[in-house]
Design a protein around this motif. Sequence first.
Motif, PDB file in Angstrom:
ATOM      1  N   GLY A 133      -0.631  39.018  17.099  1.00 50.41           N
ATOM      2  CA  GLY A 133       0.584  39.610  17.639  1.00 50.41           C
ATOM      3  C   GLY A 133       1.693  39.681  16.605  1.00 50.41           C
ATOM      4  N   SER A 134       2.750  40.397  16.950  1.00 54.47           N
ATOM      5  CA  SER A 134       3.904  40.579  16.076  1.00 54.47           C
ATOM      6  C   SER A 134       4.596  39.249  15.798  1.00 54.47           C
ATOM      7  N   ALA A 135       4.837  38.955  14.520  1.00 51.18           N
ATOM      8  CA  ALA A 135       5.554  37.725  14.183  1.00 51.18           C
ATOM      9  C   ALA A 135       7.001  37.791  14.663  1.00 51.18           C
ATOM     10  N   ILE A 136       7.596  38.980  14.631  1.00 51.68           N
ATOM     11  CA  ILE A 136       8.967  39.116  15.130  1.00 51.68           C
ATOM     12  C   ILE A 136       9.029  38.718  16.600  1.00 51.68           C
ATOM     13  N   GLU A 137       8.074  39.205  17.378  1.00 52.04           N
ATOM     14  CA  GLU A 137       8.049  38.855  18.802  1.00 52.04           C
ATOM     15  C   GLU A 137       7.696  37.385  19.008  1.00 52.04           C
ATOM     16  N   ASN A 138       6.704  36.896  18.290  1.00 51.31           N
ATOM     17  CA  ASN A 138       6.261  35.514  18.476  1.00 51.31           C
ATOM     18  C   ASN A 138       7.325  34.498  18.063  1.00 51.31           C
ATOM     19  N   LEU A 139       8.211  34.902  17.161  1.00 49.64           N
ATOM     20  CA  LEU A 139       9.292  34.013  16.736  1.00 49.64           C
ATOM     21  C   LEU A 139      10.536  34.154  17.609  1.00 49.64           C
ATOM     22  N   GLY A 140      10.494  35.073  18.570  1.00 50.43           N
ATOM     23  CA  GLY A 140      11.635  35.262  19.457  1.00 50.43           C
ATOM     24  C   GLY A 140      12.794  35.987  18.809  1.00 50.43           C
ATOM     25  N   LEU A 141      12.489  36.887  17.854  1.00 51.10           N
ATOM     26  CA  LEU A 141      13.543  37.575  17.104  1.00 51.10           C
ATOM     27  C   LEU A 141      13.744  39.023  17.541  1.00 51.10           C
ATOM     28  N   SER A 142      13.054  39.446  18.575  1.00 51.30           N
ATOM     29  CA  SER A 142      13.140  40.849  18.994  1.00 51.30           C
ATOM     30  C   SER A 142      14.520  41.224  19.515  1.00 51.30           C
ATOM     31  N   ASP A 143      15.233  40.254  20.063  1.00 48.35           N
ATOM     32  CA  ASP A 143      16.506  40.556  20.723  1.00 48.35           C
ATOM     33  C   ASP A 143      17.692  39.877  20.053  1.00 48.35           C
ATOM     34  N   VAL A 144      17.621  39.698  18.736  1.00 44.08           N
ATOM     35  CA  VAL A 144      18.780  39.122  18.052  1.00 44.08           C
ATOM     36  C   VAL A 144      19.942  40.110  18.135  1.00 44.08           C
ATOM     37  N   PRO A 145      21.178  39.636  17.972  1.00 41.67           N
ATOM     38  CA  PRO A 145      22.340  40.529  18.086  1.00 41.67           C
ATOM     39  C   PRO A 145      22.369  41.608  17.001  1.00 41.67           C
ATOM     40  N   ALA A 146      23.427  42.387  17.023  1.00 40.85           N
ATOM     41  CA  ALA A 146      23.595  43.463  16.044  1.00 40.85           C
ATOM     42  C   ALA A 146      23.915  42.889  14.672  1.00 40.85           C
ATOM     43  N   PRO A 147      23.622  43.632  13.604  1.00 33.46           N
ATOM     44  CA  PRO A 147      23.962  43.161  12.258  1.00 33.46           C
ATOM     45  C   PRO A 147      25.437  42.778  12.139  1.00 33.46           C
ATOM     46  N   GLY A 148      25.667  41.628  11.518  1.00 32.02           N
ATOM     47  CA  GLY A 148      27.018  41.114  11.358  1.00 32.02           C
ATOM     48  C   GLY A 148      27.426  40.121  12.420  1.00 32.02           C
ATOM     49  N   ASP A 149      26.712  40.106  13.540  1.00 37.80           N
ATOM     50  CA  ASP A 149      27.046  39.185  14.623  1.00 37.80           C
ATOM     51  C   ASP A 149      26.419  37.811  14.379  1.00 37.80           C
ATOM     52  N   PRO A 150      27.078  36.756  14.851  1.00 37.16           N
ATOM     53  CA  PRO A 150      26.494  35.419  14.718  1.00 37.16           C
ATOM     54  C   PRO A 150      25.341  35.219  15.698  1.00 37.16           C
ATOM     55  N   TYR A 151      24.463  34.299  15.356  1.00 30.77           N
ATOM     56  CA  TYR A 151      23.353  33.941  16.236  1.00 30.77           C
ATOM     57  C   TYR A 151      23.111  32.445  16.092  1.00 30.77           C
ATOM     58  N   SER A 152      22.441  31.876  17.050  1.00 31.41           N
ATOM     59  CA  SER A 152      21.999  30.484  16.990  1.00 31.41           C
ATOM     60  C   SER A 152      20.770  30.372  17.877  1.00 31.41           C
ATOM     61  N   LEU A 153      19.687  29.846  17.339  1.00 31.76           N
ATOM     62  CA  LEU A 153      18.471  29.748  18.143  1.00 31.76           C
ATOM     63  C   LEU A 153      17.559  28.658  17.605  1.00 31.76           C
ATOM     64  N   THR A 154      16.634  28.261  18.458  1.00 28.79           N
ATOM     65  CA  THR A 154      15.588  27.324  18.062  1.00 28.79           C
ATOM     66  C   THR A 154      14.295  28.109  17.911  1.00 28.79           C
ATOM     67  N   LEU A 155      13.790  28.170  16.699  1.00 32.68           N
ATOM     68  CA  LEU A 155      12.543  28.886  16.453  1.00 32.68           C
ATOM     69  C   LEU A 155      11.369  28.117  17.046  1.00 32.68           C
ATOM     70  N   PRO A 156      10.288  28.801  17.378  1.00 30.51           N
ATOM     71  CA  PRO A 156       9.088  28.092  17.832  1.00 30.51           C
ATOM     72  C   PRO A 156       8.463  27.220  16.743  1.00 30.51           C
ATOM     73  N   THR A 157       8.964  27.335  15.516  1.00 31.07           N
ATOM     74  CA  THR A 157       8.542  26.412  14.463  1.00 31.07           C
ATOM     75  C   THR A 157       9.105  25.014  14.700  1.00 31.07           C
TER      76      THR A 157
END
Length: 241
Positions: A133-157
Amino acid sequence: MTNNLSVVINSDAQQVWTMLREPARIAQWHGWNADDQEAEINEIYFGPNVVEGADHTSLVVDGGDVFTLKPVPTGTEVSVTRAAIDHNSEWAAWDEDITQGWLTFLHQLRFALERHPHGKRRTFFFSVPGTGGSAIENLGLSDVPAPGDPYSLTLPTGEEISGKVWFRSNHQVGLTVHNYAEHGEGLLIVADQPAIADVRPDGGSLAIVSTYDLGAHQLDAIRNYWDKWRAENYPTSDPVH
């Protein structure tokens, strides 16, 4: 549809040109740390077919792709124009990979100049088959905010990461990461790759982690997070290196 191969860098054209014409500087944004990185840089940027523009605003690299530098109010627009594809060439099947690679490297160039112009990066890299499967999807990165916006998340790693979204495209996500640098931020890029018949029939994904000035213990921890996740989700793939 091919992504727009351009970035605007908050640096003047001469600074960008230096990053294109000094091998040690190119190594800070082209690709990732590898045994053949130096040879690849020499072939692409300093081979016999390379042509420098007299005014230092254009560079034809090996293979015919062209870098163009254009001053704009916010810095320098750097674009790559792909050479016409030769459908009979051995490289024809890899054409989209090359296009996506330039997009990745342009964003790494921008990051190097804007965030670590005098830094030396240490990278981790891995690629995985599309069967998992897609690494972007498996890492939960499909719905990150727009470029320039802050983010905070816990990766499945298991890593808790935060920073800003550096860029998003049809097939790639780039994130700045606070704990990937002793001062400032490092960079994480994850890209999904298209299928190539007889080579990569199910597509695939790759990830490049760019770190700066971290100690051995911190580097080992980052590598272990990523390698454990890779092995669990893509057991046939090669280890992180």
